[in-house]
Design an enzyme around this catalytic site. Sequence first.
Site, mmCIF file in Angstrom:
data_model
loop_
_atom_site.group_PDB
_atom_site.id
_atom_site.type_symbol
_atom_site.label_atom_id
_atom_site.label_comp_id
_atom_site.label_asym_id
_atom_site.label_seq_id
_atom_site.Cartn_x
_atom_site.Cartn_y
_atom_site.Cartn_z
ATOM 1 C CG ASP A 133 -1.938 -1.083 1.207
ATOM 2 O OD1 ASP A 133 -2.225 -1.602 0.113
ATOM 3 O OD2 ASP A 133 -2.456 -1.443 2.285
ATOM 4 C CD GLU A 155 -8.755 -2.930 -0.538
ATOM 5 O OE1 GLU A 155 -9.481 -3.927 -0.502
ATOM 6 O OE2 GLU A 155 -7.574 -2.929 -0.155
HETATM 7 O O1 F6P Z 1 -1.372 -5.468 2.896
HETATM 8 C C1 F6P Z 1 -2.296 -4.416 2.874
HETATM 9 C C2 F6P Z 1 -3.509 -4.875 2.179
HETATM 10 O O2 F6P Z 1 -3.070 -5.414 1.001
HETATM 11 C C3 F6P Z 1 -4.589 -3.845 1.914
HETATM 12 O O3 F6P Z 1 -4.441 -3.108 0.745
HETATM 13 C C4 F6P Z 1 -5.821 -4.696 1.889
HETATM 14 O O4 F6P Z 1 -6.957 -3.968 2.165
HETATM 15 C C5 F6P Z 1 -5.533 -5.681 2.953
HETATM 16 O O5 F6P Z 1 -4.146 -5.872 2.924
HETATM 17 C C6 F6P Z 1 -6.300 -6.971 2.840
HETATM 18 O O6 F6P Z 1 -5.591 -8.017 3.393
HETATM 19 P P1 F6P Z 1 -6.153 -9.229 4.235
HETATM 20 O O7 F6P Z 1 -7.405 -9.675 3.564
HETATM 21 O O8 F6P Z 1 -5.059 -10.220 4.178
HETATM 22 O O9 F6P Z 1 -6.397 -8.736 5.623
#
Ligand code: F6P
Length: 375
Positions: A137, A232
């Site tokens: 990110d 998102e």
């Molecule tokens: O690592 C950060 C990230 O990739 C965010 O962009 C994303 O919203 C989140 O992790 C989702 O990850 P998880 O579903 O593994 O918690």
Amino acid sequence: MSTHKRIGILTAGGDSPGLNAAIRGFGKTAIGHYGWELIGYRDGITGLVNNRHIPLDGAALSGILTVGGTILGTSRDKVHKFPVDGEPVDMVPTVVENYHKEGLDALILLGGGGTAKNAKRLVDAGLNVLHLPKTIDNDIAMTDTSFGFATALEIATDAIDRVHSTAHSHHRIILTELMGHRAGWLTLGAGLAGGADVILIPEIPYTVEKIVETIQARTARGSSFSVIAIAEGARDVDDTADFEAARLLAKSARTPEAARAAKSHLANVEDSQREHTFRLARELEAATGLESRVTILGYVQRGGTPCAADRLLATRIGAAAADLVAAGEFGFMVAARGEGTEPVPLSEVAGKVKTVPVDHEWVTAARKVGTGLGD
Ligand code: F6P
């Protein structure tokens, strides 16, 4: 060769390309250059709390430079709210006990913003801790960048490149949703590099009308398709207002009951906004008459081999961290600063998020080349 040391290392938070390269960068410097001993905790904070670890020697570090994910495993647990029988328990004292029982001289935590907070808690408890910044990110404060971002940017840009030809062939709008709940770096970077027609990020609330304007202007110029890169965490103006109000309420709650109620309200607001990309696709289709489709890139962005830039960054940050251990300097994040690295006190990192400034050069460049930002 300096005196013997025993060091623990772990990876925490969401995985990202370059974690193994950083483990290797630190480990090879620690073992080969300094002659220390290294152990790796399994599954992030979970392994630290439960004292589950494996020895990391030269053989364990061999062949991992190009491997995605993390050889140690990871989790999103918080050290001060560790789930025990479904209840959050402060496990900092347990970690301190394990650290001393293992005879550790230092603990190296590889992770993102959440990990910086965990690292700060362990520093405050008196442990010798360093934090190495990783995340796709790019939202960690006080570092130019973090390993994982460059790889994800390549993958996301490739996706936007690829949807162009199919959007063009079918005269469609294709919305490509990319990761980034709080920060739009990945979407903005990939959108710019991939030439998206509209880029929507959390930092710039959008209106459907403005996006429609951009698409209709394209249609008038003879381009009957559009590619939209959407984060998102991007929201329209109304959803942003609802979300910010709920977040403020959760932050300012004075009693445990009020905090619980505000947290559950915030979760409900977030839940109701979860399908926002599909909703926007329907709204654009209705307003423009162009068929609209959604592609959610998801975990593809976090998987697979790190690109060369991330391997380099992870290796030099890992090696620099070992030098800090040798110098007895702790309580820092090892930040990327230009071509070098810089130790930044964890108190200046923990709890902060690096979002995209609305006057950032990537934003102004997007506007100048005619990309719609939905505002
Ligand atoms: O690592 C950060 C990230 O990739 C965010 O962009 C994303 O919203 C989140 O992790 C989702 O990850 P998880 O579903 O593994 O918690």
